[in-house]
Design a protein around this motif. Structure first.
Motif, PDB file in Angstrom:
ATOM      1  N   UNK A  73     120.272 -29.956 -37.096  1.00 55.34           N
ATOM      2  CA  UNK A  73     121.442 -30.778 -36.778  1.00 55.34           C
ATOM      3  C   UNK A  73     122.355 -30.051 -35.797  1.00 55.34           C
ATOM      4  N   UNK A  74     122.582 -28.757 -36.013  1.00 54.98           N
ATOM      5  CA  UNK A  74     123.416 -27.988 -35.089  1.00 54.98           C
ATOM      6  C   UNK A  74     122.763 -27.896 -33.710  1.00 54.98           C
ATOM      7  N   UNK A  75     121.415 -27.793 -33.680  1.00 53.88           N
ATOM      8  CA  UNK A  75     120.714 -27.744 -32.391  1.00 53.88           C
ATOM      9  C   UNK A  75     120.945 -29.047 -31.622  1.00 53.88           C
ATOM     10  N   UNK A  76     120.842 -30.196 -32.329  1.00 59.12           N
ATOM     11  CA  UNK A  76     121.032 -31.485 -31.665  1.00 59.12           C
ATOM     12  C   UNK A  76     122.485 -31.637 -31.191  1.00 59.12           C
ATOM     13  N   UNK A  77     123.453 -31.228 -32.032  1.00 54.35           N
ATOM     14  CA  UNK A  77     124.858 -31.312 -31.635  1.00 54.35           C
ATOM     15  C   UNK A  77     125.121 -30.456 -30.395  1.00 54.35           C
ATOM     16  N   UNK A  78     124.505 -29.282 -30.358  1.00 56.20           N
ATOM     17  CA  UNK A  78     124.675 -28.419 -29.176  1.00 56.20           C
ATOM     18  C   UNK A  78     124.056 -29.071 -27.947  1.00 56.20           C
ATOM     19  N   UNK A  79     122.885 -29.745 -28.136  1.00 58.58           N
ATOM     20  CA  UNK A  79     122.262 -30.448 -27.012  1.00 58.58           C
ATOM     21  C   UNK A  79     123.173 -31.578 -26.510  1.00 58.58           C
ATOM     22  N   UNK A  80     123.825 -32.265 -27.451  1.00 64.78           N
ATOM     23  CA  UNK A  80     124.742 -33.345 -27.070  1.00 64.78           C
ATOM     24  C   UNK A  80     125.900 -32.785 -26.247  1.00 64.78           C
ATOM     25  N   UNK A  81     126.483 -31.680 -26.704  1.00 66.98           N
ATOM     26  CA  UNK A  81     127.605 -31.073 -25.986  1.00 66.98           C
ATOM     27  C   UNK A  81     127.181 -30.506 -24.632  1.00 66.98           C
ATOM     28  N   UNK A  82     125.931 -30.060 -24.531  1.00 68.17           N
ATOM     29  CA  UNK A  82     125.481 -29.415 -23.300  1.00 68.17           C
ATOM     30  C   UNK A  82     124.865 -30.398 -22.312  1.00 68.17           C
ATOM     31  N   UNK A  83     124.699 -31.641 -22.727  1.00 67.29           N
ATOM     32  CA  UNK A  83     124.035 -32.604 -21.835  1.00 67.29           C
ATOM     33  C   UNK A  83     124.925 -32.903 -20.624  1.00 67.29           C
ATOM     34  N   UNK A  84     124.359 -32.692 -19.440  1.00 64.36           N
ATOM     35  CA  UNK A  84     125.072 -33.010 -18.210  1.00 64.36           C
ATOM     36  C   UNK A  84     126.114 -31.999 -17.789  1.00 64.36           C
ATOM     37  N   UNK A  85     126.118 -30.800 -18.392  1.00 62.41           N
ATOM     38  CA  UNK A  85     127.083 -29.783 -17.985  1.00 62.41           C
ATOM     39  C   UNK A  85     126.800 -29.328 -16.550  1.00 62.41           C
TER      40      UNK A  85
END
Length: 365
Positions: free
Chosen positions: A53-65
């Motif tokens: 879950x933390x990996x997915x949340x980090x992917x969400x925050x990092x998407x399009x940076x």
């Protein structure tokens, strides 16, 4: 035409990418909640479902940076996003303590590691959905950090906070001590989300009715606990706002007290100046009264002198008038005497002339 086709393909690719991230987030939240509810107590360690879950949340925050060209890094990290949205935000005032705690962890060397620690502390406080709500409501604060196709800049960003609210029913007490958060592998295990879990494993036996009852009771208790925690959070926010208002009122009161003190000092100065002016006015009035009395005395003396002089002048005038009258009388009498003498002289002259003519006549004869 070729550019339009490439733009359309790129937009389609980014739409699919955002949709996949949303679906992965839904599945990871569901798997974690199902696993946590199967436990008889809260979660005391970071197991695989929570880690995913933390990996997915980090992917969400990092998407399009966007990429960040610097000497040490060629890309921004999601911790910068969290710091940017938390700055000057009343709703995220509680993040100050978390930032301080994360910055005090000496073994964390990178921003990514600090961001992962921050996400875990946020999950323990059941405020992950609050963080994403603020990001969705304050896109202007983080817009320059993302490309236009980023998930958090799209309309789906508001769905994320709604999905993360479900995590509030789970109690997490995670230990971050000596955890190598800087070098955690960020791999999403898609096999977890195929069918009902991993299709390679044998299905688990059905739960007994008694376990279902305990699970339902535990779930009800967790929901009640979540409701109480939400009420406590609301009360905490109200208390925080009230405390800030109280500080504002205290500052206003101090300013007013300073103004009152300044006005009192000014009033004392004006009162002293008024008393000084009043004393000067009284002194001026006394000096004027004394001067007026002296003037009155001088006028009285001058009047008395004038009366005396006038009386003497009157007497002199009467005396002179009497003398003048007597002189006029004497002159009139003298003029009358002279007139009589003139008449007598004329009579005598006529008599003389008459006598002389008579004498001449007689002599001639």
């Amino acid at each position: 035409m070729q550019n339009n086709g490439e733009n359309a393909d790129s937009e389609k690719f980014h739409n699919i990418e955002r949709s996949n991230l949303i679906q992965l987030l839904k599945l990871s939240i569901k798997n974690f909640i199902d696993y946590a509810l199967s436990l008889t107590s809260g979660l005391d360690e970071e197991e695989s479902n929570l880690y995913q879950l933390f990996v997915v949340i980090e992917k969400v925050l990092s998407h399009g940076l966007k990429e960040k060209n610097s000497l040490f890094s060629n890309r921004s990290d999601f911790y910068n996003v969290i710091q940017a949205v938390s700055k000057d935000s009343l709703e995220l005032d509680w993040t100050k303590d978390l930032f301080e705690s994360v910055n005090n962890i000496s073994y964390l060397k990178t921003h990514v590691g600090r961001g992962r620690a921050f996400l875990r502390l946020t999950a323990m406080q059941k405020k992950t959905h609050v963080l994403f709500t603020e990001i969705a409501n304050n896109i202007d604060k983080v817009r320059m950090l993302y490309h236009p196709f980023a998930l958090l800049l799209s309309e789906e960003a508001h769905m994320i906070s709604g999905l993360l609210v479900g995590l509030n029913v789970i109690d997490c007490n995670l230990c971050l001590k000596e955890r190598d958060l800087d070098n955690l592998p960020q791999v999403i295990q898609l096999s977890r989300y195929l069918k009902d879990g991993n299709y390679l494993e044998s299905p688990s036996p059905p739960l007994s009715p008694q376990l279902d009852t305990h699970k339902q009771d535990y779930q009800n208790i967790l929901e009640q606990k979540s409701y109480i925690e939400e009420i406590n959070e609301k009360l905490r926010l109200d208390y925080s706002l009230t405390e800030k208002k109280s500080l504002m009122f205290q500052e206003d009161n101090e300013m007013l007290m300073k103004e009152v003190s300044s006005m009192k000092s000014r009033l004392e100065e004006l009162t002293s100046e008024r008393d000084c002016l009043r004393r000067k006015l009284d002194e001026s009035e006394d000096a004027y009264q004394r001067k007026m009395q002296a003037e009155k005395q001088d006028i009285a003396i001058e009047r008395e002198t004038y009366e005396t002089s006038r009386q003497g002048l009157n007497e002199m005038y009467l005396s002179a008038k009497e003398k003048l009258t007597a002189t006029y009388t004497t002159i009139h009498e003298l003029e009358r005497d002279v007139e009589i003498e003139r008449k007598i002289s004329r009579i005598w002259r006529r008599v003389w002339d008459s006598w002389r003519r008579s004498y001449s006549t007689r002599k001639t004869r």
